[in-house]
Design a protein around this motif. Structure first.
Motif, PDB file in Angstrom:
ATOM      1  N   GLY A 222     -92.605 -38.574 -46.850  1.00 39.59           N
ATOM      2  CA  GLY A 222     -93.244 -37.296 -47.118  1.00 39.59           C
ATOM      3  C   GLY A 222     -94.337 -36.994 -46.113  1.00 39.59           C
ATOM      4  N   ASP A 223     -95.089 -35.937 -46.380  1.00 43.27           N
ATOM      5  CA  ASP A 223     -96.205 -35.607 -45.490  1.00 43.27           C
ATOM      6  C   ASP A 223     -97.234 -34.797 -46.258  1.00 43.27           C
ATOM      7  OD1 ASP A 223     -97.744 -35.642 -43.204  1.00 43.27           O
ATOM      8  OD2 ASP A 223     -96.128 -34.939 -41.912  1.00 43.27           O
ATOM      9  N   VAL A 224     -98.378 -34.570 -45.598  1.00 42.75           N
ATOM     10  CA  VAL A 224     -99.475 -33.837 -46.219  1.00 42.75           C
ATOM     11  C   VAL A 224     -99.951 -32.750 -45.270  1.00 42.75           C
ATOM     12  CG1 VAL A 224    -101.206 -35.510 -45.429  1.00 42.75           C
ATOM     13  CG2 VAL A 224    -101.700 -34.066 -47.389  1.00 42.75           C
ATOM     14  N   TYR A 225    -100.275 -31.581 -45.831  1.00 38.41           N
ATOM     15  CA  TYR A 225    -100.641 -30.395 -45.063  1.00 38.41           C
ATOM     16  C   TYR A 225    -101.878 -29.747 -45.681  1.00 38.41           C
ATOM     17  CZ  TYR A 225     -95.584 -30.884 -44.219  1.00 38.41           C
ATOM     18  OH  TYR A 225     -94.334 -31.368 -43.940  1.00 38.41           O
ATOM     19  N   ASP A 226    -102.469 -28.811 -44.932  1.00 39.17           N
ATOM     20  CA  ASP A 226    -103.443 -27.918 -45.560  1.00 39.17           C
ATOM     21  C   ASP A 226    -102.675 -26.720 -46.112  1.00 39.17           C
ATOM     22  OD1 ASP A 226    -102.957 -26.120 -43.465  1.00 39.17           O
ATOM     23  OD2 ASP A 226    -104.847 -26.529 -42.440  1.00 39.17           O
ATOM     24  N   PHE A 227    -103.369 -25.768 -46.689  1.00 37.45           N
ATOM     25  CA  PHE A 227    -102.684 -24.656 -47.344  1.00 37.45           C
ATOM     26  C   PHE A 227    -102.102 -23.643 -46.360  1.00 37.45           C
ATOM     27  CE2 PHE A 227    -105.263 -25.084 -51.560  1.00 37.45           C
ATOM     28  CZ  PHE A 227    -104.571 -26.259 -51.834  1.00 37.45           C
ATOM     29  N   LYS A 228    -102.403 -23.807 -45.075  1.00 35.54           N
ATOM     30  CA  LYS A 228    -101.798 -22.948 -44.060  1.00 35.54           C
ATOM     31  C   LYS A 228    -100.527 -23.567 -43.498  1.00 35.54           C
ATOM     32  CE  LYS A 228    -106.254 -20.974 -42.674  1.00 35.54           C
ATOM     33  NZ  LYS A 228    -107.052 -21.762 -43.648  1.00 35.54           N
ATOM     34  N   GLY A 229    -100.212 -24.769 -43.958  1.00 39.53           N
ATOM     35  CA  GLY A 229     -99.012 -25.444 -43.493  1.00 39.53           C
ATOM     36  C   GLY A 229     -99.220 -26.329 -42.291  1.00 39.53           C
ATOM     37  N   VAL A 230    -100.490 -26.601 -41.946  1.00 37.60           N
ATOM     38  CA  VAL A 230    -100.788 -27.465 -40.802  1.00 37.60           C
ATOM     39  C   VAL A 230    -100.788 -28.924 -41.263  1.00 37.60           C
ATOM     40  CG1 VAL A 230    -102.486 -28.062 -39.036  1.00 37.60           C
ATOM     41  CG2 VAL A 230    -102.158 -25.666 -39.715  1.00 37.60           C
ATOM     42  N   GLU A 231    -100.000 -29.752 -40.606  1.00 39.64           N
ATOM     43  CA  GLU A 231     -99.966 -31.177 -40.926  1.00 39.64           C
ATOM     44  C   GLU A 231    -101.312 -31.793 -40.562  1.00 39.64           C
ATOM     45  OE1 GLU A 231     -97.747 -35.208 -39.349  1.00 39.64           O
ATOM     46  OE2 GLU A 231     -96.778 -33.279 -39.023  1.00 39.64           O
TER      47      GLU A 231
END
Length: 253
Positions: A222-231
């Motif tokens: 999986g991965d984690v992002y901010d709410f703008k979709g930036v990893e």
């Protein structure tokens, strides 16, 4: 040093210490760090125990802990949340965990999350996969938002933010198959890593809440992002996913 072998016994000792307090909640000393933000004597005891044991194991490493703050070498440091989910812990609920992450030169390299009351240990090392109770784990293969289960939390409400995730929750809940609120960010990330939920989002966290879980999630696929979709690793905006429901969630969040 092979921390993947040397850390679990230390965590199990820390877990036993936490469980001793957990078995006598009627005697637990509780303080308020801020509005709706609790700390107990168990949090302090577990963090002190971990720091002492980790100093013996690797004295060159520093610390960033929830209760005792920054100490020592910050280029190579352990990031500690002694009891993530303190409110759940003090109410006798089982979803709380001990979170221990390792950061080297700004990169999260290893993560361990022990859920003592659930008897689950999640761990991962960058490039070597993720494990639950010594068995490999991976994110789910569900790719349709209509079939997805999503976890969240409400640290933003405790912080009194005017912009909080209630509206986001309402939008996402209408489109997904189920919602969960476990009460521990560290375990939320592990739930995504273990394929129990497809995504998790929350606002206004701290690095010690998520450091270990991020390593485990990424090693599980999986991965984690901010709410703008930036990893990225941004405790103020956390969107963790199985990487298959990303685009659908970005439009909702």
């Amino acid at each position: 040093m092979d921390f993947q072998k040397s850390i679990p016994p230390i965590l199990q000792e820390a877990g036993d210490l936490a469980l001793e307090y957990f078995s006598h909640l009627q005697d637990l000393e509780i303080e308020l760090k801020g509005p709706k933000d609790f700390v107990t004597e168990a949090d302090k005891a577990v963090e002190s125990f971990l720091k002492r044991k980790l100093k013996e194991l690797a004295p060159e490493y520093g610390f960033f802990g929830e209760e005792e703050g920054i100490e020592g070498n910050q280029k190579q440091r352990w990031i500690i949340d002694p009891i993530d989910g303190t409110h759940s812990f003090m109410r006798g609920q089982y979803f709380w965990g001990i979170s221990l992450g390792l950061e080297v030169d700004g990169t999260l390299t290893e993560g361990f999350v022990l859920a003592p009351a659930l008897r689950d240990l999640f761990q991962a090392k960058r490039g070597f996969g993720a494990f639950k109770n010594s068995k490999p784990i991976s994110v789910s293969k569900i790719s349709k938002i209509s079939e997805a289960m999503v976890a969240t939390g409400f640290a933003c409400l405790r912080a009194g933010l005017e912009e909080n995730n209630l509206q986001r929750f309402n939008r996402i809940a209408l489109e997904t198959a189920g919602q969960r609120r476990f009460g521990s960010a560290a375990l939320d990330l592990c739930m995504v890593a273990d394929g129990q939920v497809e995504a998790y989002f929350e606002q206004e966290l701290n690095l010690y809440d998520i450091a270990a879980g991020i390593v485990i999630l990424r090693e599980a696929g999986g991965d984690v992002y901010d709410f703008k979709g930036v990893e990225c690793v941004n405790p103020k905006e956390v969107l963790a996913t199985n990487k298959l429901v990303d685009q659908q969630l970005f439009s909702l969040i």
